[in-house]
Scaffold this motif. Structure first.
Motif, mmCIF file in Angstrom:
data_model
loop_
_atom_site.group_PDB
_atom_site.id
_atom_site.type_symbol
_atom_site.label_atom_id
_atom_site.label_comp_id
_atom_site.label_asym_id
_atom_site.label_seq_id
_atom_site.Cartn_x
_atom_site.Cartn_y
_atom_site.Cartn_z
ATOM 1 N N ILE A 21 1.022 -1.255 -0.183
ATOM 2 C CA ILE A 21 -0.104 0.074 0.034
ATOM 3 C C ILE A 21 0.967 1.242 0.000
ATOM 4 O O ILE A 21 0.739 2.311 -0.816
ATOM 5 C CB ILE A 21 -0.876 -0.148 1.256
ATOM 6 C CG1 ILE A 21 -2.150 -1.092 1.010
ATOM 7 C CG2 ILE A 21 -1.776 1.408 1.111
ATOM 8 C CD1 ILE A 21 -2.717 -1.276 -0.164
ATOM 9 N N GLN A 24 2.121 2.576 -3.364
ATOM 10 C CA GLN A 24 1.061 3.430 -4.235
ATOM 11 C C GLN A 24 1.091 4.938 -4.291
ATOM 12 O O GLN A 24 0.336 5.372 -4.824
ATOM 13 C CB GLN A 24 -0.311 2.907 -3.754
ATOM 14 C CG GLN A 24 -0.269 1.253 -3.952
ATOM 15 C CD GLN A 24 -0.050 0.723 -5.358
ATOM 16 O OE1 GLN A 24 -0.652 1.352 -6.324
ATOM 17 N NE2 GLN A 24 0.944 -0.200 -5.324
ATOM 18 N N CYS A 30 1.972 3.716 6.496
ATOM 19 C CA CYS A 30 0.859 2.820 6.898
ATOM 20 C C CYS A 30 0.958 2.088 8.063
ATOM 21 O O CYS A 30 2.278 1.776 8.457
ATOM 22 C CB CYS A 30 0.300 2.135 5.686
ATOM 23 S SG CYS A 30 -0.164 2.994 4.263
ATOM 24 N N GLU A 136 -7.258 7.311 -2.805
ATOM 25 C CA GLU A 136 -6.767 6.984 -1.501
ATOM 26 C C GLU A 136 -7.638 6.398 -0.594
ATOM 27 O O GLU A 136 -7.243 5.424 0.149
ATOM 28 C CB GLU A 136 -6.180 8.126 -0.762
ATOM 29 C CG GLU A 136 -4.691 8.576 -1.596
ATOM 30 C CD GLU A 136 -4.371 10.149 -1.173
ATOM 31 O OE1 GLU A 136 -3.018 10.439 -1.187
ATOM 32 O OE2 GLU A 136 -5.089 10.859 -0.762
ATOM 33 N N LEU A 139 -8.160 2.782 -1.532
ATOM 34 C CA LEU A 139 -6.984 2.090 -1.317
ATOM 35 C C LEU A 139 -6.943 1.591 0.134
ATOM 36 O O LEU A 139 -6.693 0.401 0.540
ATOM 37 C CB LEU A 139 -5.820 2.892 -1.513
ATOM 38 C CG LEU A 139 -4.400 2.194 -1.541
ATOM 39 C CD1 LEU A 139 -4.156 0.929 -2.419
ATOM 40 C CD2 LEU A 139 -3.239 3.335 -1.677
ATOM 41 N N VAL A 140 -7.268 2.545 0.866
ATOM 42 C CA VAL A 140 -7.296 2.214 2.654
ATOM 43 C C VAL A 140 -8.544 1.137 2.774
ATOM 44 O O VAL A 140 -8.238 0.398 3.554
ATOM 45 C CB VAL A 140 -7.367 3.480 3.485
ATOM 46 C CG1 VAL A 140 -8.549 4.244 3.587
ATOM 47 C CG2 VAL A 140 -6.961 3.114 4.892
ATOM 48 N N ALA A 143 -7.148 -2.150 1.683
ATOM 49 C CA ALA A 143 -6.181 -2.816 2.679
ATOM 50 C C ALA A 143 -6.725 -3.297 3.868
ATOM 51 O O ALA A 143 -6.205 -4.159 4.487
ATOM 52 C CB ALA A 143 -5.159 -1.351 2.922
#
Length: 185
Positions: A21, A24, A30, A136, A139-140, A143
């Motif tokens: 992650i 990216q 993170c 974003e 993405l989170v 994840a």
């Protein structure tokens, strides 16, 4: 997902997920934090790029309504976006701890089990005040979902090992011979 399917250890899976992650976006750090069995205490899961002193400092903290981004996200059971740690009231009690590391924004998404029990949080940090883009946020969320799968797999494996150990202990304690048969003999 391959690491999860082949039963890699949870810390290795989470570390790999976090690194993927982080790759990216430039300047993003993170972490995965796990919620302890007491459902109140934060435990380190993975944070390969965050300073070790910062990670040690947040390990063992208690979640609550004003416990930084992650502690608050786990407490509320909802995403928390802090665009500027220096001014956000959620960081009042933690600002002095985070300031030496130059972290200025943090977004945290709870990691939920299938029954909506909070398992932990996935967070993204930046060194500048920053609002998330739609990419974003996606993405989170992705994840956090992959982290959920890894955590659930580890818990299922632990439960199976515990059950097998209990069954072996019971069978060893029985002094007589036993045999098993199917219903049709």
């Amino acid at each position: 997902l391959e690491m999860i399917a082949t039963s890699c250890a949870l810390p290795i899976v989470l570390d790999s997920l976090v690194r993927m992650i982080e790759s990216q976006a430039e300047g993003m750090f993170c972490t995965v934090l796990l919620l302890d069995e007491d459902m109140k205490t934060v435990r380190h899961g993975a944070a390969p790029s965050l300073p070790a002193d910062y990670v040690r400092g947040i390990n063992g903290l208690t979640i609550g309504p004003r416990a930084g981004a992650c502690g608050t996200a786990m407490y509320r059971g909802e995403r928390v976006i802090v665009t500027d740690i220096e001014t956000d009231p959620l960081w009042e009690g933690y600002r002095e701890h985070v300031r030496p590391f130059g972290l200025r924004s943090c977004w945290s998404t709870p990691i939920f089990s299938p029954d909506r029990t909070v398992l932990g949080a996935f967070a993204m940090y930046f060194t500048e005040p920053h609002s998330p883009t739609d990419d974003e946020l996606r993405l989170v969320e992705a994840a956090a979902d992959i982290a959920r799968i890894a955590i659930e797999q580890q818990r299922a494996s632990q439960a199976l090992r515990h059950s097998e150990a209990r069954n072996h202990a019971i069978l060893r304690a029985i002094p007589d011979s036993m045999f098993l048969t199917t219903i049709d003999g």
